[in-house]
Design a protein around this motif. Structure first.
Motif, PDB file in Angstrom:
ATOM      1  N   SER A 108       8.363  -5.164  11.778  1.00 21.48           N
ATOM      2  CA  SER A 108       7.067  -4.540  11.528  1.00 21.48           C
ATOM      3  C   SER A 108       7.261  -3.050  11.277  1.00 21.48           C
ATOM      4  N   ASN A 109       6.482  -2.532  10.316  1.00 19.27           N
ATOM      5  CA  ASN A 109       6.518  -1.094  10.055  1.00 19.27           C
ATOM      6  C   ASN A 109       5.425  -0.371  10.857  1.00 19.27           C
ATOM      7  N   THR A 110       4.897  -1.043  11.874  1.00 19.69           N
ATOM      8  CA  THR A 110       3.797  -0.452  12.644  1.00 19.69           C
ATOM      9  C   THR A 110       4.142   0.949  13.158  1.00 19.69           C
ATOM     10  N   SER A 111       3.118   1.804  13.231  1.00 24.08           N
ATOM     11  CA  SER A 111       3.321   3.169  13.713  1.00 24.08           C
ATOM     12  C   SER A 111       3.166   3.240  15.219  1.00 24.08           C
ATOM     13  N   ALA A 112       2.454   2.292  15.816  1.00 24.63           N
ATOM     14  CA  ALA A 112       2.156   2.458  17.245  1.00 24.63           C
ATOM     15  C   ALA A 112       1.924   1.153  18.004  1.00 24.63           C
ATOM     16  N   VAL A 125      -4.570  -8.565  12.259  1.00 25.66           N
ATOM     17  CA  VAL A 125      -4.059  -8.770  10.892  1.00 25.66           C
ATOM     18  C   VAL A 125      -2.539  -8.945  10.958  1.00 25.66           C
ATOM     19  N   LYS A 126      -1.872  -8.119  11.750  1.00 24.94           N
ATOM     20  CA  LYS A 126      -0.402  -8.179  11.810  1.00 24.94           C
ATOM     21  C   LYS A 126       0.065  -9.489  12.447  1.00 24.94           C
ATOM     22  N   ARG A 127      -0.620  -9.928  13.497  1.00 26.89           N
ATOM     23  CA  ARG A 127      -0.211 -11.187  14.143  1.00 26.89           C
ATOM     24  C   ARG A 127      -0.380 -12.362  13.173  1.00 26.89           C
ATOM     25  N   HIS A 152      10.689   0.998  11.585  1.00 27.80           N
ATOM     26  CA  HIS A 152       9.621   1.940  11.272  1.00 27.80           C
ATOM     27  C   HIS A 152      10.090   3.058  10.343  1.00 27.80           C
ATOM     28  N   PHE A 153       9.641   2.954   9.093  1.00 26.34           N
ATOM     29  CA  PHE A 153       9.925   3.997   8.099  1.00 26.34           C
ATOM     30  C   PHE A 153       8.940   5.139   8.271  1.00 26.34           C
ATOM     31  N   PHE A 154       9.272   6.280   7.696  1.00 32.67           N
ATOM     32  CA  PHE A 154       8.370   7.433   7.721  1.00 32.67           C
ATOM     33  C   PHE A 154       7.957   7.795   6.299  1.00 32.67           C
ATOM     34  N   PRO A 171      -2.246  -3.284   7.073  1.00 35.22           N
ATOM     35  CA  PRO A 171      -2.958  -2.259   7.860  1.00 35.22           C
ATOM     36  C   PRO A 171      -2.672  -2.339   9.366  1.00 35.22           C
ATOM     37  N   GLU A 172      -2.838  -1.174  10.002  1.00 36.29           N
ATOM     38  CA  GLU A 172      -2.491  -0.999  11.425  1.00 36.29           C
ATOM     39  C   GLU A 172      -3.541  -1.676  12.312  1.00 36.29           C
ATOM     40  N   ASN A 173      -3.523  -3.005  12.311  1.00 36.25           N
ATOM     41  CA  ASN A 173      -4.519  -3.763  13.065  1.00 36.25           C
ATOM     42  C   ASN A 173      -3.815  -4.982  13.645  1.00 36.25           C
ATOM     43  N   VAL A 194       7.742  -8.327  -3.019  1.00 38.64           N
ATOM     44  CA  VAL A 194       6.587  -7.696  -2.364  1.00 38.64           C
ATOM     45  C   VAL A 194       5.371  -8.608  -2.511  1.00 38.64           C
ATOM     46  N   ARG A 195       4.688  -8.835  -1.384  1.00 40.34           N
ATOM     47  CA  ARG A 195       3.445  -9.609  -1.433  1.00 40.34           C
ATOM     48  C   ARG A 195       2.274  -8.720  -1.037  1.00 40.34           C
ATOM     49  N   ASP A 196       1.197  -8.805  -1.806  1.00 38.24           N
ATOM     50  CA  ASP A 196      -0.053  -8.185  -1.380  1.00 38.24           C
ATOM     51  C   ASP A 196      -1.161  -9.193  -1.657  1.00 38.24           C
ATOM     52  N   VAL A 197      -2.229  -9.143  -0.865  1.00 37.90           N
ATOM     53  CA  VAL A 197      -3.356 -10.051  -1.107  1.00 37.90           C
ATOM     54  C   VAL A 197      -4.146  -9.618  -2.333  1.00 37.90           C
ATOM     55  N   GLY A 241       0.824  -1.212   0.000  1.00 36.40           N
ATOM     56  CA  GLY A 241       0.000   0.000   0.000  1.00 36.40           C
ATOM     57  C   GLY A 241       0.855   1.259   0.000  1.00 36.40           C
ATOM     58  N   THR A 242       0.386   2.298   0.698  1.00 39.05           N
ATOM     59  CA  THR A 242       1.084   3.590   0.739  1.00 39.05           C
ATOM     60  C   THR A 242       2.558   3.402   1.091  1.00 39.05           C
ATOM     61  N   MET A 243       2.845   2.562   2.085  1.00 35.89           N
ATOM     62  CA  MET A 243       4.225   2.414   2.550  1.00 35.89           C
ATOM     63  C   MET A 243       4.990   1.302   1.834  1.00 35.89           C
ATOM     64  N   GLY A 244       4.332   0.151   1.621  1.00 31.27           N
ATOM     65  CA  GLY A 244       5.041  -1.041   1.133  1.00 31.27           C
ATOM     66  C   GLY A 244       5.796  -0.817  -0.171  1.00 31.27           C
ATOM     67  N   ALA A 255      -1.692  13.543   3.389  1.00 30.21           N
ATOM     68  CA  ALA A 255      -0.587  12.774   2.805  1.00 30.21           C
ATOM     69  C   ALA A 255      -0.443  11.407   3.489  1.00 30.21           C
ATOM     70  N   LEU A 256      -0.558  11.383   4.824  1.00 30.76           N
ATOM     71  CA  LEU A 256      -0.364  10.118   5.553  1.00 30.76           C
ATOM     72  C   LEU A 256      -1.514   9.143   5.332  1.00 30.76           C
ATOM     73  N   GLY A 257      -2.708   9.663   5.131  1.00 28.79           N
ATOM     74  CA  GLY A 257      -3.916   8.846   5.123  1.00 28.79           C
ATOM     75  C   GLY A 257      -4.669   9.140   6.418  1.00 28.79           C
ATOM     76  N   VAL A 300      -4.553  -6.127  -7.817  1.00 22.14           N
ATOM     77  CA  VAL A 300      -4.577  -4.759  -8.368  1.00 22.14           C
ATOM     78  C   VAL A 300      -3.485  -3.934  -7.685  1.00 22.14           C
ATOM     79  N   GLN A 301      -3.355  -4.136  -6.380  1.00 19.44           N
ATOM     80  CA  GLN A 301      -2.357  -3.406  -5.599  1.00 19.44           C
ATOM     81  C   GLN A 301      -0.948  -3.776  -6.067  1.00 19.44           C
ATOM     82  N   ILE A 302      -0.762  -5.030  -6.400  1.00 15.35           N
ATOM     83  CA  ILE A 302       0.544  -5.507  -6.883  1.00 15.35           C
ATOM     84  C   ILE A 302       0.944  -4.739  -8.145  1.00 15.35           C
TER      85      ILE A 302
HETATM   86  N1  LIG Z   1       0.783   5.729   5.773  1.00 17.25           N
HETATM   87  C1  LIG Z   1       1.788   6.232   6.470  1.00 17.25           C
HETATM   88  O1  LIG Z   1       2.115   7.411   6.379  1.00 17.25           O
HETATM   89  C2  LIG Z   1       2.586   5.330   7.377  1.00 17.25           C
HETATM   90  C3  LIG Z   1       3.835   5.790   7.844  1.00 17.25           C
HETATM   91  C4  LIG Z   1       4.617   4.943   8.644  1.00 17.25           C
HETATM   92  C5  LIG Z   1       4.115   3.688   8.986  1.00 17.25           C
HETATM   93  N2  LIG Z   1       2.889   3.288   8.529  1.00 17.25           N
HETATM   94  C6  LIG Z   1       2.438   1.952   8.916  1.00 17.25           C
HETATM   95  O2  LIG Z   1       2.645   1.077   7.812  1.00 17.25           O
HETATM   96  C7  LIG Z   1       1.634   0.079   7.787  1.00 17.25           C
HETATM   97  C8  LIG Z   1       0.931   0.091   6.446  1.00 17.25           C
HETATM   98  O3  LIG Z   1       0.332   1.351   6.263  1.00 17.25           O
HETATM   99  P1  LIG Z   1      -0.117   1.861   4.808  1.00 17.25           P
HETATM  100  O4  LIG Z   1      -0.473   3.290   4.958  1.00 17.25           O
HETATM  101  O5  LIG Z   1       0.869   1.438   3.773  1.00 17.25           O
HETATM  102  O6  LIG Z   1      -1.468   0.990   4.630  1.00 17.25           O
HETATM  103  P2  LIG Z   1      -2.316   0.774   3.303  1.00 17.25           P
HETATM  104  O7  LIG Z   1      -3.722   0.523   3.744  1.00 17.25           O
HETATM  105  O8  LIG Z   1      -2.052   1.825   2.306  1.00 17.25           O
HETATM  106  O9  LIG Z   1      -1.702  -0.603   2.703  1.00 17.25           O
HETATM  107  C9  LIG Z   1      -1.843  -1.863   3.309  1.00 17.25           C
HETATM  108  C10 LIG Z   1      -1.721  -2.926   2.229  1.00 17.25           C
HETATM  109  O10 LIG Z   1      -1.683  -4.219   2.861  1.00 17.25           O
HETATM  110  C11 LIG Z   1      -2.386  -5.123   2.040  1.00 17.25           C
HETATM  111  N3  LIG Z   1      -2.728  -6.303   2.866  1.00 17.25           N
HETATM  112  C12 LIG Z   1      -3.699  -6.436   3.792  1.00 17.25           C
HETATM  113  N4  LIG Z   1      -3.605  -7.676   4.361  1.00 17.25           N
HETATM  114  C13 LIG Z   1      -2.555  -8.304   3.777  1.00 17.25           C
HETATM  115  C14 LIG Z   1      -1.946  -9.589   3.925  1.00 17.25           C
HETATM  116  N5  LIG Z   1      -2.431 -10.467   4.800  1.00 17.25           N
HETATM  117  N6  LIG Z   1      -0.876  -9.904   3.150  1.00 17.25           N
HETATM  118  C15 LIG Z   1      -0.393  -9.003   2.252  1.00 17.25           C
HETATM  119  N7  LIG Z   1      -0.931  -7.778   2.056  1.00 17.25           N
HETATM  120  C16 LIG Z   1      -1.995  -7.437   2.814  1.00 17.25           C
HETATM  121  C17 LIG Z   1      -3.574  -4.322   1.537  1.00 17.25           C
HETATM  122  O11 LIG Z   1      -4.117  -4.908   0.351  1.00 17.25           O
HETATM  123  C18 LIG Z   1      -2.914  -2.972   1.267  1.00 17.25           C
HETATM  124  O12 LIG Z   1      -2.431  -2.888  -0.059  1.00 17.25           O
HETATM  125  C19 LIG Z   1       0.719   0.375   8.977  1.00 17.25           C
HETATM  126  O13 LIG Z   1       1.135  -0.386  10.088  1.00 17.25           O
HETATM  127  C20 LIG Z   1       0.959   1.854   9.227  1.00 17.25           C
HETATM  128  O14 LIG Z   1       0.694   2.218  10.576  1.00 17.25           O
HETATM  129  C21 LIG Z   1       2.135   4.067   7.720  1.00 17.25           C
END
Ligand SMILES: NC(=O)c1ccc[n+]([C@@H]2O[C@H](COP(=O)([O-])OP(=O)(O)OC[C@H]3O[C@@H](n4cnc5c(N)ncnc54)[C@H](O)[C@@H]3O)[C@@H](O)[C@H]2O)c1
Length: 399
Positions: A116-120, A96-98, A140-142, A91-93, A31-34, A12-15, A234-236, A37-39
């Protein structure tokens, strides 16, 4: 261990941008995405970033092609069987992350690292979804990852020293600035940033001043590189709201973004990624009277950011030097909040906080470290000592 290949989960936004950073440094990345289209979006994103580098002469076309050739894209897990370091950016959940971490633990070689790139969220809780919690850390990237230099390397309760040292080396290899942080909800940058954003949203709710006026006042005061509402776009908005809710749940009401953002998230106006957030195109020209009213917010924001940075010192999450460095490299602040307070004079800052506390309550409580410093006569820059030590008290900069 030496990291020769990287896997990113979530495109997504970060990956996509995280993958670009590794590929530009010559490290093969999958890179893996489910979502297929995102790929495709990841492919276009990475190719676009490479084209930019080549057109700016920062990479030869041949070298660009060679490094880009090391990108693999998948909706499955098979290519992760030879990955040395996997970074999840789903996603920040927590559930899902576990689930992703547990799957990675199953498919990755036994000595590979998980990050993990988790924010919190809690690294410890994620690590315990695997059979190798000592090899799990935050990396954790920014946003945007190709531009922002900071990486917060977050140690969970089980993370071992070798994992941290390897990740510090990896961060340096991809030309980033690693800062080591002890685990706490929000780590360093998001805790300080969200505390300051909470004041913005409270002010907006109380005064009705338009977001564009607030953004203009903050930028004109050179308090941040962009206005708070532009930043959320910008962040979402969903990401910002998720992070602030985690922090509110952990630390209480000093973190609260309120109805303005919640309503937009409910309406799926998530910012640039959906084409509309606080703005749906160019920023409108604000009313000058509103910009004037918003100026008082800038100081409130700076004081709020400082209190949170000082609480990080109190909680021994990171050193004052690393906290200020993280805020400069990760949020683009011109001066770290602790160095800012040193420059203002710590006795002055304490007096202002005492006044704000009687007006707004405990969210402006004086941090223990500030009280200690003021009582010991370490009043900041002019005294040669505050949160930092200053050799040349008459010189320009303190750090
Ligand atoms: N957006 C930011 O500015 C930002 C900055 C730093 C850190 N982060 C952190 O990075 C993480 C991702 O944020 P984002 O903004 O890129 O989210 P996003 O919603 O843009 O992207 C998440 C992607 O994960 C994919 N996905 C969901 N479940 C999946 C799975 N089981 N396997 C593979 N792909 C899967 C979704 O299809 C989606 O493309 C979060 O933990 C967020 O807190 C975000």
């Amino acid at each position: 261990m030496y990291v020769e290949s990287v896997g990113v989960v979530g495109g997504g936004t970060m990956g996509g941008d995280i993958a670009t950073v590794f590929l530009l440094a010559g490290i093969p990345t999958v890179v893996r995405d489910v979502n297929a289209v995102q790929i495709e979006k990841v492919r276009r994103h990475v190719e676009g970033r490479f084209r930019e580098r080549v057109s700016r002469g920062r990479l030869t076309p041949q070298e660009g092609e060679r490094r880009l050739g090391a990108l693999r894209l998948t909706t499955g897990w098979e290519p992760f069987a030879d990955v040395d370091l996997a970074i999840e950016a789903v996603p920040e959940n927590m559930s899902v992350k576990r689930a992703v971490l547990s799957e990675l633990d199953r498919v990755l070689p036994p000595l590979s690292l998980l990050a993990s790139n988790t924010s919190a969220l809690s690294i410890t809780a994620m690590g315990r979804a695997t059979n190798r919690p000592e090899r799990v850390a935050g990396f954790h990237f920014f946003f945007p990852a190709t531009v922002m230099r900071l990486i917060e390397i977050v140690c969970g309760e089980d993370t071992d020293r070798d994992t941290v040292l390897t990740l510090v080396r990896v961060a340096e290899e991809i030309h980033k600035l690693p800062v080591r942080v002890r685990e706490c909800p929000g780590f360093v940058v998001n805790r300080v940033l969200m505390r300051s954003l909470s004041e913005v949203f409270r002010f907006q709710e109380a005064t009705g001043v338009a977001p564009a006026a607030i953004d203009r006042a903050v930028v004109e005061a050179h308090a941040a590189p962009m206005g708070p509402f532009q930043l959320c776009d910008a962040l979402g908005l969903d990401v910002a709201l998720d992070v602030s809710q985690t922090l509110e749940h952990s630390y209480g009401e000093r973190f609260h973004l309120g109805a303005l953002i919640t309503d937009r998230v409910k309406a799926k106006h998530l910012g640039q990624k959906t084409g509309a957030g606080f703005y749906d195109g160019a920023t409108p020209d604000p009313d000058p009277t509103d910009v004037d009213r918003a100026r008082e917010l800038v100081r409130l924001q700076q004081l709020a950011a400082f209190t949170e940075a000082a609480r990080l010192v109190d909680d021994e999450i990171a050193s004052p030097h690393d906290i200020d460095l993280a805020l400069r490299a990760g949020a683009g602040l011109p001066l770290g909040p602790l160095a800012w307070a040193d420059a203002e004079g710590l006795d002055q800052v304490m007096a202002e906080l005492e006044a704000l506390r009687s007006r707004y309550g405990d969210r402006f409580a004086v941090p223990a470290s500030l009280e200690r410093l003021v009582h010991s006569g370490s009043l900041g820059r002019t005294a040669g000592r505050g949160y930092h030590v200053y050799r040349n008290v008459y010189g320009r900069t303190g750090l």
